[in-house]
Design a protein around this motif. Structure first.
Motif, PDB file in Angstrom:
ATOM      1  N   GLY A  21       9.733  68.957 -38.682  1.00  0.00           N
ATOM      2  CA  GLY A  21      10.150  67.933 -39.634  1.00  0.00           C
ATOM      3  C   GLY A  21      10.409  66.627 -38.928  1.00  0.00           C
ATOM      4  O   GLY A  21       9.653  66.225 -38.037  1.00  0.00           O
ATOM      5  N   GLU A  22      11.490  65.973 -39.273  1.00  0.00           N
ATOM      6  CA  GLU A  22      11.833  64.682 -38.681  1.00  0.00           C
ATOM      7  C   GLU A  22      12.019  64.839 -37.177  1.00  0.00           C
ATOM      8  O   GLU A  22      12.664  65.766 -36.713  1.00  0.00           O
ATOM      9  CB  GLU A  22      13.135  64.182 -39.326  1.00  0.00           C
ATOM     10  N   SER A  71      10.276  67.685 -32.408  1.00  0.00           N
ATOM     11  CA  SER A  71      10.461  68.671 -33.469  1.00  0.00           C
ATOM     12  C   SER A  71       9.431  69.785 -33.333  1.00  0.00           C
ATOM     13  O   SER A  71       9.756  70.968 -33.458  1.00  0.00           O
ATOM     14  CB  SER A  71      10.344  68.001 -34.844  1.00  0.00           C
ATOM     15  N   LYS A 100      17.754  74.211 -42.528  1.00  0.00           N
ATOM     16  CA  LYS A 100      17.344  73.189 -41.564  1.00  0.00           C
ATOM     17  C   LYS A 100      18.141  73.311 -40.268  1.00  0.00           C
ATOM     18  O   LYS A 100      19.366  73.432 -40.290  1.00  0.00           O
ATOM     19  CB  LYS A 100      17.554  71.800 -42.163  1.00  0.00           C
ATOM     20  N   SER A 147      13.453  69.311 -48.126  1.00  0.00           N
ATOM     21  CA  SER A 147      12.792  68.246 -47.389  1.00  0.00           C
ATOM     22  C   SER A 147      13.017  68.452 -45.899  1.00  0.00           C
ATOM     23  O   SER A 147      13.854  69.246 -45.484  1.00  0.00           O
ATOM     24  CB  SER A 147      13.347  66.882 -47.813  1.00  0.00           C
ATOM     25  N   SER A 148      12.266  67.708 -45.092  1.00  0.00           N
ATOM     26  CA  SER A 148      12.313  67.912 -43.645  1.00  0.00           C
ATOM     27  C   SER A 148      13.159  66.860 -42.934  1.00  0.00           C
ATOM     28  O   SER A 148      12.960  66.595 -41.756  1.00  0.00           O
ATOM     29  CB  SER A 148      10.883  67.895 -43.082  1.00  0.00           C
ATOM     30  N   ASP A 149      14.131  66.269 -43.647  1.00  0.00           N
ATOM     31  CA  ASP A 149      15.009  65.302 -42.996  1.00  0.00           C
ATOM     32  C   ASP A 149      16.295  65.990 -42.557  1.00  0.00           C
ATOM     33  O   ASP A 149      16.412  67.204 -42.587  1.00  0.00           O
ATOM     34  CB  ASP A 149      15.292  64.109 -43.922  1.00  0.00           C
TER      35      ASP A 149
END
Length: 251
Positions: free
Chosen positions: A34-35, A40, A91, A209-211
């Motif tokens: 992700g971010e 990452s 995450k 989401s990937s944040d």
């Protein structure tokens, strides 16, 4: 990335071998970058390695099913596998100075982990006309050698649902059988959950989401600290964690 081929060097639990059939007490662990860009992706590789070692410590069987740029799927089977991996969903944030950082700046990256059960009920055979099977060349192995010079990798897709399974290995026949076994289980699981109105544990809800929002764990390499925010547990043994020791979560 630097850790791309570590699992080719004997990290799987002894006796893991190939999965001849999708079986009870089996699940898929999916890790996505992700971010954070390249770091990452590097951490996806490192976390996958840690999970393989963790599975071995727990006496579970593990196998990389598919790996592509920044995304890895692992199948893990054995008694207690869900309890071993259920806390990994969500995450994961990593804070460190990447090896390729020239200015010594701290970076923050994010990877997302999903854990999906393969249910142990009798699977209804799929309509072969609704399955698309594609063969392609295997990925590059350690030392620069191809998995196979023929199209040994298999990608099977169930057209009505869009569910796809990819298997990379040297034996085309075994790869196809494994892909179809897992696809059959996933499709039957999908319809089973739809019928019982419990199809809420999907990838979007697990991963989102990937944040950095909603992180469940932080790995801070500067302070040698791993902090599980959801369980409110910490350990300063980050090197042990990255070698597969996630038992701090149960202490």
């Amino acid at each position: 990335s630097s850790n791309k081929n570590k699992w080719n060097k004997g990290l799987q639990h002894k006796g893991s071998g190939r999965f001849d059939n999708v079986q009870a007490n089996s699940l898929i662990v999916e890790i996505r970058f992700g971010e954070g860009g390249e770091d990452s992706k590097n951490f996806v590789d490192e976390l996958a390695t840690a999970y393989l070692l963790y599975a071995a410590k727990k006496g579970l069987r593990s196998e990389i099913l598919d790996s592509k740029d920044g995304n890895i799927s692992i199948q893990v089977s054995g008694n207690g596998v869900w309890n071993a991996f259920k806390n990994e969903i969500g995450k994961h944030q990593v804070q460190r100075i990447p090896p390729n950082e020239r200015n010594g700046r701290m970076h923050t990256s994010v990877v997302a982990v999903g854990v999906f059960k393969l249910f142990d009920f009798k699977n209804k055979p799929l309509n072969q006309a609704e399955i698309e099977v594609v063969f392609q060349k295997g990925k590059v192995r350690a030392g620069g050698q191809n998995a196979n010079k023929v199209n040994s990798a298999v990608r099977a897709k169930h057209l009505p649902t869009g569910i796809t399974v990819a298997i990379d290995g040297r034996d085309q026949g075994q790869n196809k059988k494994k892909a179809l076994d897992i696809l059959t289980s996933r499709v039957n699981t999908y319809y089973y959950e739809q019928a019982h109105a419990v199809h809420s544990a999907n990838k979007k809800e697990q991963i989102g989401s990937s944040d950095r929002t909603g992180r469940i764990r932080t790995y801070n390499f500067k302070n040698n600290l791993v902090h599980d925010h959801r369980l409110e547990k910490k350990t300063t043994q980050i090197r042990d964690v990255m070698k597969g020791d996630f038992d701090f979560l149960s202490k």
